[in-house]
Design a protein around this motif. Structure first.
Motif, PDB file in Angstrom:
ATOM      1  N   SER A 167       0.787  -1.228   0.000  1.00  0.00           N
ATOM      2  CA  SER A 167       0.000   0.000   0.000  1.00  0.00           C
ATOM      3  C   SER A 167       0.820   1.280   0.000  1.00  0.00           C
ATOM      4  O   SER A 167       0.263   2.367   0.116  1.00  0.00           O
ATOM      5  CB  SER A 167      -0.916   0.015   1.229  1.00  0.00           C
ATOM      6  OG  SER A 167      -0.173  -0.032   2.432  1.00  0.00           O
ATOM      7  N   SER A 168       2.131   1.197  -0.148  1.00  0.00           N
ATOM      8  CA  SER A 168       2.977   2.372   0.060  1.00  0.00           C
ATOM      9  C   SER A 168       2.992   3.335  -1.122  1.00  0.00           C
ATOM     10  O   SER A 168       3.405   4.480  -0.968  1.00  0.00           O
ATOM     11  CB  SER A 168       4.414   1.931   0.342  1.00  0.00           C
ATOM     12  OG  SER A 168       4.993   1.369  -0.826  1.00  0.00           O
ATOM     13  N   MET A 169       2.605   2.884  -2.300  1.00  0.00           N
ATOM     14  CA  MET A 169       2.683   3.673  -3.533  1.00  0.00           C
ATOM     15  C   MET A 169       4.121   4.009  -3.916  1.00  0.00           C
ATOM     16  O   MET A 169       4.379   4.997  -4.615  1.00  0.00           O
ATOM     17  CB  MET A 169       1.836   4.946  -3.429  1.00  0.00           C
ATOM     18  CG  MET A 169       0.335   4.708  -3.458  1.00  0.00           C
ATOM     19  SD  MET A 169      -0.271   4.050  -5.031  1.00  0.00           S
ATOM     20  CE  MET A 169      -0.158   5.482  -6.087  1.00  0.00           C
ATOM     21  N   MET A 170       5.067   3.177  -3.497  1.00  0.00           N
ATOM     22  CA  MET A 170       6.432   3.328  -3.989  1.00  0.00           C
ATOM     23  C   MET A 170       6.508   2.847  -5.440  1.00  0.00           C
ATOM     24  O   MET A 170       5.912   1.820  -5.789  1.00  0.00           O
ATOM     25  CB  MET A 170       7.410   2.492  -3.149  1.00  0.00           C
ATOM     26  CG  MET A 170       7.563   2.934  -1.704  1.00  0.00           C
ATOM     27  SD  MET A 170       8.304   4.558  -1.495  1.00  0.00           S
ATOM     28  CE  MET A 170       6.880   5.493  -0.928  1.00  0.00           C
ATOM     29  N   ASP A 171       7.231   3.570  -6.282  1.00  0.00           N
ATOM     30  CA  ASP A 171       7.432   3.110  -7.651  1.00  0.00           C
ATOM     31  C   ASP A 171       8.186   1.782  -7.629  1.00  0.00           C
ATOM     32  O   ASP A 171       9.204   1.635  -6.956  1.00  0.00           O
ATOM     33  CB  ASP A 171       8.251   4.137  -8.443  1.00  0.00           C
ATOM     34  CG  ASP A 171       7.484   5.423  -8.693  1.00  0.00           C
ATOM     35  OD1 ASP A 171       6.243   5.386  -8.700  1.00  0.00           O
ATOM     36  OD2 ASP A 171       8.146   6.469  -8.891  1.00  0.00           O
ATOM     37  N   GLY A 172       7.662   0.805  -8.353  1.00  0.00           N
ATOM     38  CA  GLY A 172       8.322  -0.490  -8.465  1.00  0.00           C
ATOM     39  C   GLY A 172       7.969  -1.487  -7.386  1.00  0.00           C
ATOM     40  O   GLY A 172       8.506  -2.599  -7.371  1.00  0.00           O
ATOM     41  N   PHE A 173       7.035  -1.135  -6.489  1.00  0.00           N
ATOM     42  CA  PHE A 173       6.800  -2.045  -5.355  1.00  0.00           C
ATOM     43  C   PHE A 173       6.227  -3.386  -5.783  1.00  0.00           C
ATOM     44  O   PHE A 173       6.541  -4.406  -5.191  1.00  0.00           O
ATOM     45  CB  PHE A 173       5.978  -1.382  -4.248  1.00  0.00           C
ATOM     46  CG  PHE A 173       4.545  -1.013  -4.534  1.00  0.00           C
ATOM     47  CD1 PHE A 173       4.027  -0.957  -5.813  1.00  0.00           C
ATOM     48  CD2 PHE A 173       3.692  -0.680  -3.480  1.00  0.00           C
ATOM     49  CE1 PHE A 173       2.705  -0.603  -6.057  1.00  0.00           C
ATOM     50  CE2 PHE A 173       2.367  -0.331  -3.697  1.00  0.00           C
ATOM     51  CZ  PHE A 173       1.873  -0.291  -4.995  1.00  0.00           C
TER      52      PHE A 173
END
Length: 326
Positions: A167-173
């Motif tokens: 759920s972090s919305m980090m690119d590439g997660f």
């Protein structure tokens, strides 16, 4: 002189409850619902969240009773959020073997083997600063954070989680977590990506429940601008390409247009997250006697289905399940 008019008589198909049921286009069922749970350390704890009447932080010893209640209502899926006693800058409790979510997952699988356990895969509940990753120069370091998200996902899968929900919305997660799960032998564990998650004011009560409010700044550098629509399709398309099995749109109620856009563009199951603020404002109005809670809740959940959601994560799951049985 008798007048003669020619027009369509649409009311013919609304003439009775049986007729309306026969031609109904969208159906809400208990199978559509996922119930979020906040799991905390300690014993004999069932602490009601002040801003979310009817929602509780539960200790592990309360889970058997909770599972019995959910199964009696026909609810088959839960999503777990951890409320740990200790936090640090790296959010190490998220990927600890004896982390609160890992312990809860094992216990649920023991007490209710058929219950589908979805786990929120993020660091914000576990970091001392309340952000969703590692801090560098006052902001979240995307790539360093990915390593910890991958460790968290594998730890949760080892504990028995059925679905990993980053759920972090980090690119590439998604791609990093997919690779880590596959390398650890969990190639059959699906990823339910928070693909379209807006930096929304509707998240406030959740942060109280999960103890995850950021200690400085906000999350606008990684969660989406609520003004943007086309960006949602870019985010969702990237996650599908990287291996996401489900796509979450969060929040749901104020972003039903986005739910429909995602549904129209992708064959992947679409999940609407009916978030804490949406829950709190309806509960507050109901407690003041201003609305018919049952009618309003079922109407809005049906609206999410009509917009294209296959699955709804909602704090109203228990209430809705009980109402749908009647």
């Amino acid at each position: 002189m008798q007048q003669t008019w020619e027009f369509k008589r649409h009311r013919r198909l609304r003439s009775s409850a049986a007729m309306r049921s026969l031609v109904r286009e969208n159906h809400l069922t208990t199978d559509d619902l996922v119930y979020p749970l906040f799991i905390t350390e300690g014993d004999a704890i069932k602490h009601e969240v002040p801003s979310m009447p009817g929602v509780y932080q539960l200790s592990l010893d309360q889970l058997k009773q909770e599972m019995d209640e959910l199964q009696a209502l026909g609810i088959k899926s839960v999503m777990l959020f951890g409320v740990p006693d200790e936090k640090d800058e790296q959010g190490s409790g998220a990927y600890a073997e004896d982390g609160i979510v890992q312990k809860a997952t094992r216990l649920i699988k023991q007490e209710a083997p058929d219950m589908l356990v979805l786990v929120d895969t993020c660091l914000c509940e576990y970091t001392s600063h309340g952000h969703c990753g590692v801090i560098h120069n006052g902001d979240v370091d995307n790539d360093k954070s990915l390593e910890l998200h991958a460790k968290t996902a594998v730890s949760q899968a080892e504990a028995g989680a059925d679905v990993i929900a980053p759920s972090s919305m980090m690119d590439g997660f998604v791609t990093v977590i997919r690779q880590a799960l596959d390398e650890a032998g969990f190639e059959n564990i699906p990823i339910m990506s928070y693909a379209v998650k807006y930096a929304s004011a509707f998240f406030g009560p959740f942060r109280e429940a999960a103890g995850s409010a950021p200690q400085f700044g906000d999350r606008k550098t990684y969660q989406m601008d609520p003004s943007n629509r086309r960006e949602a399709l870019r985010e969702a398309g990237t996650d599908v390409d990287e291996g996401a099995d489900f796509l979450i749109v969060k929040p749901a109620l104020s972003f039903l247009d986005i739910v429909r856009d995602v549904r129209n563009h992708f064959d992947t199951p679409v999940v609407a997250y009916n978030v804490s603020g949406e829950y709190a404002m309806i509960k507050a109005a109901a407690l003041n006697g201003w609305i018919d809670e049952q009618q309003l809740v079922l109407e809005k959940l049906t609206a999410m289905k009509r917009a294209g959601a296959d699955i709804i994560i909602t704090y109203f799951a228990k209430d809705a399940a009980a109402w749908l049985q009647n």
